[in-house]
Structures are given as structure tokens and as C-alpha cells.
Design a protein around this motif. Structure first.
Motif, PDB file in Angstrom:
ATOM      1  N   TRP A  32       0.836  -1.204   0.000  1.00  0.00           N
ATOM      2  CA  TRP A  32       0.000   0.000   0.000  1.00  0.00           C
ATOM      3  C   TRP A  32       0.870   1.254   0.000  1.00  0.00           C
ATOM      4  CZ3 TRP A  32      -4.145  -1.278   4.312  1.00  0.00           C
ATOM      5  CH2 TRP A  32      -4.996  -2.287   3.832  1.00  0.00           C
ATOM      6  N   GLU A 133      -7.653   0.550   8.082  1.00  0.00           N
ATOM      7  CA  GLU A 133      -7.734  -0.879   7.810  1.00  0.00           C
ATOM      8  C   GLU A 133      -7.950  -1.188   6.335  1.00  0.00           C
ATOM      9  OE1 GLU A 133      -9.081  -3.549  11.042  1.00  0.00           O
ATOM     10  OE2 GLU A 133     -10.350  -1.854  11.618  1.00  0.00           O
ATOM     11  N   THR A 134      -7.954  -0.148   5.510  1.00  0.00           N
ATOM     12  CA  THR A 134      -8.033  -0.359   4.065  1.00  0.00           C
ATOM     13  C   THR A 134      -6.972   0.492   3.381  1.00  0.00           C
ATOM     14  OG1 THR A 134      -9.572   1.463   3.593  1.00  0.00           O
ATOM     15  CG2 THR A 134     -10.535  -0.660   4.245  1.00  0.00           C
ATOM     16  N   ARG A 135      -6.663   0.143   2.155  1.00  0.00           N
ATOM     17  CA  ARG A 135      -5.701   0.923   1.375  1.00  0.00           C
ATOM     18  C   ARG A 135      -6.186   2.355   1.198  1.00  0.00           C
ATOM     19  NH1 ARG A 135      -4.833  -1.227  -4.542  1.00  0.00           N
ATOM     20  NH2 ARG A 135      -7.053  -0.722  -4.515  1.00  0.00           N
TER      21      ARG A 135
END
Length: 202
Positions: A32, A133-135
Motif C-alpha cells: 500500500w 484498515e483499508t488501502r
């Protein structure tokens, strides 16, 4: 000694990324970051402590940092991105950072259990970390930090944070020790039930 965050604008934002020393790789966070850095390289001075993750093709990539070197990097950084390790999070806050935290996910082989996710989510709910918790969440947080690093600064107060830092670090160590012991034990299978003696009778 931690210092108050210097939020004066500079030509380059200094970003520290620390994945800790756990034996599990953390490719997701490094991937990421690599994707984001491709569009922000001109304005970022990067240090990436990637641990057991394959070394990324990024400037400033090192597998590990000694304690003193990590403290210096935290003191010099404008932004800190880290895994969900309690000690790393508290060290970042002690140096005046609101850390951008990506917790390791055991479902992806990044740790042996979900204690980082539980810990980071609790701190996120309390406003003590910027939980990603996400890109997309990570990229948005980094973009915001480049525009205004003071969004991710807190008062550096070593006296107020030291006792809490030691307590959380100790809890983290206890959890890690318990998990390691559990992983080393052979699986416990339920006792085989005794077959019914009448089985097979007609």
C-alpha cells in the motif's frame, strides 16, 4: 528525550513507517505504501522499517532499527505509520505523533491472532490513533498528512505517557508470550469416545 512536534511547513515531509520485529511479513502495508509513494515521491523523505517483509524498492528501506535509531527517527519524523503493536504506538505518541496505524490481520498470515486489530480499534475509537484498515483509508490519511502534518501531532509529554507506555508495552509482551506458548503446544484432540459394545450386534 521527546520534543514538541515541529509543525512548521517544510519542503519535504519526513515519513517513518515501522512494521515492528514480528517474524510474520507485512506485505500488505508495504505494498500500500509503495503504491502511494509512486505519486508522492517528490515531497516525502522516507524511512521504511520493513522487518521480515521482502525489502521494497523504496528509498530509506531498512529491515530493522535499533532502539536508539528508532527513537531518533520518531523524533525527526513529521508523520508515523506503524503496525498495531502497543509499544510502537505508545512510543510514537510519546514523541508527539498521532500514529497512523494499520494493524496486522491474522487472516492474511500477518500475525498469529487478532490482538493488534482489537487494540488498534479500541485506540481508534478513543481518538488516540488514526486507524486505517483499508488501502483507501491509508492513502487518504497520508494525503491529508502531506497537506497538514499537524493533523497527526499531539503534545509530547514524556512524564504523562511513561507509565502508560510501560504498562501497555508489558501487556503487549505478555500477550505475545502467551500466543507464542500456545503456538508451540501440540494440538489437543478430544479423547476418543469408547465404541458401544453393542455396536455390531444384530
Amino acid at each position: 528525550m521527546p520534543r514538541q512536534r515541529d509543525t512548521a511547513p517544510t519542503d519535504q515531509t519526513r515519513l517513518l513507517v515501522a512494521v515492528g520485529t514480528d517474524k510474520h511479513p507485512f506485505d500488505r502495508l508495504v505494498d500500500w505504501l509503495t503504491q502511494w509513494h509512486a505519486h508522492a515521491a517528490g515531497s516525502v523523505g522516507l524511512t521504511v522499517q520493513h522487518g521480515h517483509t521482502t525489502a521494497p524498492e523504496l528509498p530509506g528501506a531498512v529491515p530493522f532499527l535499533g532502539h536508539d535509531a528508532l527513537q531518533q527517527e520518531m523524533a525527526d519524523a513529521d508523520l508515523v505509520v506503524c503496525h498495531g503493536g502497543p509499544a510502537t504506538i505508545l512510543e510514537a505518541r510519546r514523541h508527539g505523533h498521532l500514529p497512523i496505524v494499520v494493524p496486522r490481520d491474522p487472516g492474511r498470515g500477518e500475525h498469529v491472532d487478532d490482538h493488534q486489530q482489537l487494540f488498534a480499534r479500541r485506540l481508534g475509537d478513543a481518538g488516540l490513533v488514526a486507524l486505517c484498515e483499508t488501502r483507501e483509508q491509508l492513502h487518504d490519511a497520508l494525503a491529508a498528512g502531506l497537506v497538514d502534518a499537524s493533523r497527526y501531532a499531539v503534545a509530547a509529554d514524556p512524564g504523562a505517557h511513561e507509565a502508560r507506555r510501560l504498562a501497555v508495552a508489558r501487556v503487549g509482551q505478555i500477550v505475545d508470550d502467551l500466543v507464542a506458548r500456545a503456538a508451540a503446544r501440540p494440538p489437543r484432540w478430544p479423547a476418543r469416545t469408547r465404541p458401544d459394545r453393542r455396536e455390531g450386534r444384530r
